[in-house]
Design an enzyme around this catalytic site. Structure first.
Site, PDB file in Angstrom:
ATOM      1  N   ARG A  15       1.033  -1.027   0.603  1.00  0.00           N
ATOM      2  CA  ARG A  15      -0.539   0.179  -0.283  1.00  0.00           C
ATOM      3  C   ARG A  15       1.025   1.197   0.208  1.00  0.00           C
ATOM      4  O   ARG A  15       1.874   1.097   0.271  1.00  0.00           O
ATOM      5  CB  ARG A  15      -0.674  -0.526   1.471  1.00  0.00           C
ATOM      6  CG  ARG A  15      -1.897  -1.316   1.244  1.00  0.00           C
ATOM      7  CD  ARG A  15      -3.148  -1.031   2.665  1.00  0.00           C
ATOM      8  NE  ARG A  15      -1.591  -1.544   3.935  1.00  0.00           N
ATOM      9  CZ  ARG A  15      -2.676  -2.309   4.612  1.00  0.00           C
ATOM     10  NH1 ARG A  15      -3.656  -1.550   5.165  1.00  0.00           N
ATOM     11  NH2 ARG A  15      -1.490  -2.296   5.404  1.00  0.00           N
ATOM     12  N   LYS A  75       1.520   2.052   7.793  1.00  0.00           N
ATOM     13  CA  LYS A  75       1.936   0.520   8.619  1.00  0.00           C
ATOM     14  C   LYS A  75       2.429   2.154   9.291  1.00  0.00           C
ATOM     15  O   LYS A  75       3.078   2.306   8.548  1.00  0.00           O
ATOM     16  CB  LYS A  75       2.544  -0.305   8.141  1.00  0.00           C
ATOM     17  CG  LYS A  75       1.715  -0.989   6.722  1.00  0.00           C
ATOM     18  CD  LYS A  75       0.470  -1.859   8.486  1.00  0.00           C
ATOM     19  CE  LYS A  75       0.754  -2.679   9.138  1.00  0.00           C
ATOM     20  NZ  LYS A  75      -0.739  -2.190  10.453  1.00  0.00           N
ATOM     21  N   TYR A  94      -1.606   4.437  10.710  1.00  0.00           N
ATOM     22  CA  TYR A  94      -1.480   3.528  11.322  1.00  0.00           C
ATOM     23  C   TYR A  94      -0.197   3.486  12.449  1.00  0.00           C
ATOM     24  O   TYR A  94       0.838   2.893  11.919  1.00  0.00           O
ATOM     25  CB  TYR A  94      -1.934   2.203  10.799  1.00  0.00           C
ATOM     26  CG  TYR A  94      -3.253   1.973  10.151  1.00  0.00           C
ATOM     27  CD1 TYR A  94      -4.347   2.195  10.891  1.00  0.00           C
ATOM     28  CD2 TYR A  94      -3.327   1.721   9.103  1.00  0.00           C
ATOM     29  CE1 TYR A  94      -5.234   2.255  10.563  1.00  0.00           C
ATOM     30  CE2 TYR A  94      -4.537   1.747   8.423  1.00  0.00           C
ATOM     31  CZ  TYR A  94      -6.233   1.986   8.733  1.00  0.00           C
ATOM     32  OH  TYR A  94      -7.180   2.069   8.479  1.00  0.00           O
ATOM     33  N   HIS A  96      -0.582   1.480  15.993  1.00  0.00           N
ATOM     34  CA  HIS A  96      -0.725   0.067  17.104  1.00  0.00           C
ATOM     35  C   HIS A  96       0.097   0.267  17.929  1.00  0.00           C
ATOM     36  O   HIS A  96       0.446  -0.643  18.239  1.00  0.00           O
ATOM     37  CB  HIS A  96      -0.584  -1.059  16.396  1.00  0.00           C
ATOM     38  CG  HIS A  96      -2.072  -1.179  15.041  1.00  0.00           C
ATOM     39  ND1 HIS A  96      -3.246  -0.830  15.518  1.00  0.00           N
ATOM     40  CD2 HIS A  96      -2.325  -0.992  13.853  1.00  0.00           C
ATOM     41  CE1 HIS A  96      -4.139  -1.240  14.456  1.00  0.00           C
ATOM     42  NE2 HIS A  96      -3.747  -0.730  13.185  1.00  0.00           N
ATOM     43  N   GLU A 118      -5.599   4.526  13.355  1.00  0.00           N
ATOM     44  CA  GLU A 118      -6.397   3.312  14.491  1.00  0.00           C
ATOM     45  C   GLU A 118      -7.363   4.117  15.400  1.00  0.00           C
ATOM     46  O   GLU A 118      -8.181   3.271  16.517  1.00  0.00           O
ATOM     47  CB  GLU A 118      -5.763   2.063  14.579  1.00  0.00           C
ATOM     48  CG  GLU A 118      -5.180   2.664  15.788  1.00  0.00           C
ATOM     49  CD  GLU A 118      -3.702   2.863  15.376  1.00  0.00           C
ATOM     50  OE1 GLU A 118      -2.869   2.770  16.257  1.00  0.00           O
ATOM     51  OE2 GLU A 118      -3.834   3.284  14.297  1.00  0.00           O
ATOM     52  N   SER A 134     -10.471  -3.131   8.250  1.00  0.00           N
ATOM     53  CA  SER A 134     -10.748  -3.406   9.139  1.00  0.00           C
ATOM     54  C   SER A 134     -12.168  -4.432   8.411  1.00  0.00           C
ATOM     55  O   SER A 134     -12.077  -6.068   8.316  1.00  0.00           O
ATOM     56  CB  SER A 134     -11.771  -3.483  10.426  1.00  0.00           C
ATOM     57  OG  SER A 134     -11.448  -2.422  11.281  1.00  0.00           O
ATOM     58  N   VAL A 239     -12.044  -9.497  17.397  1.00  0.00           N
ATOM     59  CA  VAL A 239     -11.961  -8.050  18.971  1.00  0.00           C
ATOM     60  C   VAL A 239     -10.876  -6.787  18.540  1.00  0.00           C
ATOM     61  O   VAL A 239      -9.603  -7.152  18.399  1.00  0.00           O
ATOM     62  CB  VAL A 239     -11.911  -8.613  20.242  1.00  0.00           C
ATOM     63  CG1 VAL A 239     -13.216 -10.708  20.182  1.00  0.00           C
ATOM     64  CG2 VAL A 239     -10.953  -9.399  20.300  1.00  0.00           C
ATOM     65  N   ILE A 269      -3.756  -9.432  15.489  1.00  0.00           N
ATOM     66  CA  ILE A 269      -2.802  -9.326  16.097  1.00  0.00           C
ATOM     67  C   ILE A 269      -2.244  -8.244  15.375  1.00  0.00           C
ATOM     68  O   ILE A 269      -1.456  -7.440  16.106  1.00  0.00           O
ATOM     69  CB  ILE A 269      -2.306 -10.329  15.355  1.00  0.00           C
ATOM     70  CG1 ILE A 269      -0.890 -10.458  15.283  1.00  0.00           C
ATOM     71  CG2 ILE A 269      -1.994  -9.562  13.574  1.00  0.00           C
ATOM     72  CD1 ILE A 269      -0.541 -11.710  16.966  1.00  0.00           C
ATOM     73  N   ASP A 270      -2.747  -6.580  15.023  1.00  0.00           N
ATOM     74  CA  ASP A 270      -2.351  -5.924  15.044  1.00  0.00           C
ATOM     75  C   ASP A 270      -2.134  -5.402  16.659  1.00  0.00           C
ATOM     76  O   ASP A 270      -1.573  -4.716  16.573  1.00  0.00           O
ATOM     77  CB  ASP A 270      -2.543  -4.500  13.875  1.00  0.00           C
ATOM     78  CG  ASP A 270      -2.378  -4.549  12.866  1.00  0.00           C
ATOM     79  OD1 ASP A 270      -0.807  -4.726  12.596  1.00  0.00           O
ATOM     80  OD2 ASP A 270      -2.982  -3.996  11.728  1.00  0.00           O
TER      81      ASP A 270
END
Length: 372
Positions: A15, A75, A94, A96, A118, A134, A239, A269-270
């Site tokens: 991306r 990312k 992002y 995380h 996020e 998502s 979740v 997992i992120d």
């Protein structure tokens, strides 16, 4: 403002932070954009397309970071990129951070203003900059799970939708949010036996209204979670606690008692994963086994479909990028509480409560941090 777009360097990440269309919008607002050479390769956008949109092409990431006031990525910055950040620079991507103390420490030390896609919020609720990815990851999770269920890939050797006279696979989706909803769409379309668990009664009601009897919606308790995970052929972990590490719903003991050849696709997992046996993997080596259960834990799943993902992402990130460039970060963040919710780190201070709590930092209210 001078906006920079480096080429993504995370494993198999194709991306790009801005499409040529987004570059054109920024330049029409009077801003300059520098793009690293070949940054758009993964979305079939060559350097000439970026030039025609008004961008300047430079040879290296070092030049992008050195020249730019705001860095727009997809990312989280890798270690080599974090070393290029400087005090006062804006990082918009992002992040995380909750499961990533090393990145958090580097961003604090950089003195940069770090805005995480996020955790940006919406007046209508939800996380609008996370939602498109998502959706992509939810849909991909079923494709990946179906592939992993094939015997040559370590799975049970079952077809997700079965055939007449043979039962379909049982798919258990943990979470009825955006990931879970889009995973359910694909799983239902492929003919699977779909079970969705959530501990939010309102989310289950919305799911029921949307899917009716094509899925089974179950209130999540320790008992129901264990029962359905142990019966599952494919478990999808969808979740999310915004900004915080994902809760560990699937224990090591549960994995040990699952069917041999069952598959877990941990989309969470992120944020650390919702399974105790999960660890991040890459598109190059996406799976591993624990107790003969296949784990697919790719931390940048939407990077596998970069054209779809990049255009979907830019649809929601561009308006905020324009705000940041037009007003400057401080004023844009003060003017918009929803963008301000995305501020995770500002000039060495942790400005997102869940990140601070998970990693043991002092939380500084973002409005107070921006006053200085």
């Amino acid at each position: 403002m001078l906006v920079g777009v480096p080429k993504e360097i995370k494993n198999h990440e194709y991306r790009v932070g801005l499409t040529p269309t987004s570059v054109r919008e920024l330049t029409r607002h009077g801003h300059e954009v520098v793009v690293e050479a070949n940054a758009g390769e993964g979305i079939s956008a060559d350097d000439d397309q970026y030039r025609k949109s008004g961008a300047v092409i430079v040879d290296t990431a070092e030049e992008v970071f050195a020249r730019s006031e705001m860095i727009v990525k997809v990312k989280e910055p890798q270690a080599d990129e974090r070393a290029l950040l400087r005090e006062g620079q804006i990082l918009y991507t992002y992040l995380h951070l909750a499961p990533d103390p090393e990145q958090t420490r580097d961003l604090i030390d950089s003195g940069a203003t770090c805005i995480a896609y996020e955790t940006v919020t919406s007046p209508f609720g939800g996380l609008p900059l996370l939602a498109p990815m998502s959706k992509v990851a939810g849909r991909m999770s079923i494709q990946a799970g179906a592939y992993c269920l094939e015997h040559p890939h370590g799975g049970l050797g079952v077809l997700l939708g079965g055939v007449p006279g043979v039962d379909p696979a049982k798919v258990v989706i943990l979470g009825a949010g955006v990931v879970g909803t889009h995973a359910a769409h694909i799983a239902v379309g492929m003919g699977a036996d779909v079970w969705v668990l959530d501990n939010n009664a309102a989310a289950l009601e919305r799911h029921w209204q949307h899917f009716g009897r094509s899925t089974n919606s179950i209130f999540s308790t320790s008992d129901s979670l264990e029962k359905h995970v142990l019966e599952a052929d494919l478990v999808i972990g969808g979740v999310l606690v915004p900004g915080a590490e994902a809760p560990k719903l699937v224990t090591t003991e549960m994995v040990r008692d699952m069917k041999q050849g069952a598959v877990i696709v941990d989309v969470a997992i992120d944020q650390g994963g919702c399974c105790e046996t999960s660890r991040p993997t890459t598109h190059a080596e996406p799976t591993y086994e624990v107790d003969e259960v296949v784990h697919y834990c790719v931390a940048n799943m939407p990077g596998g479909v970069p054209k779809t993902s990049t255009f979907a992402l830019n649809n929601v990130t561009l308006p905020f990028a324009l705000q940041l460039a037009d007003k400057g970060a401080r004023q844009a963040l003060l003017d918009d509480v929803h963008l301000r919710d995305g501020l995770n780190i500002h000039r060495g201070q942790v400005t997102h409560r869940e990140v601070a709590e998970d990693l043991g930092y002092t939380f500084v209210d973002p409005t107070r941090a921006l006053e200085h």
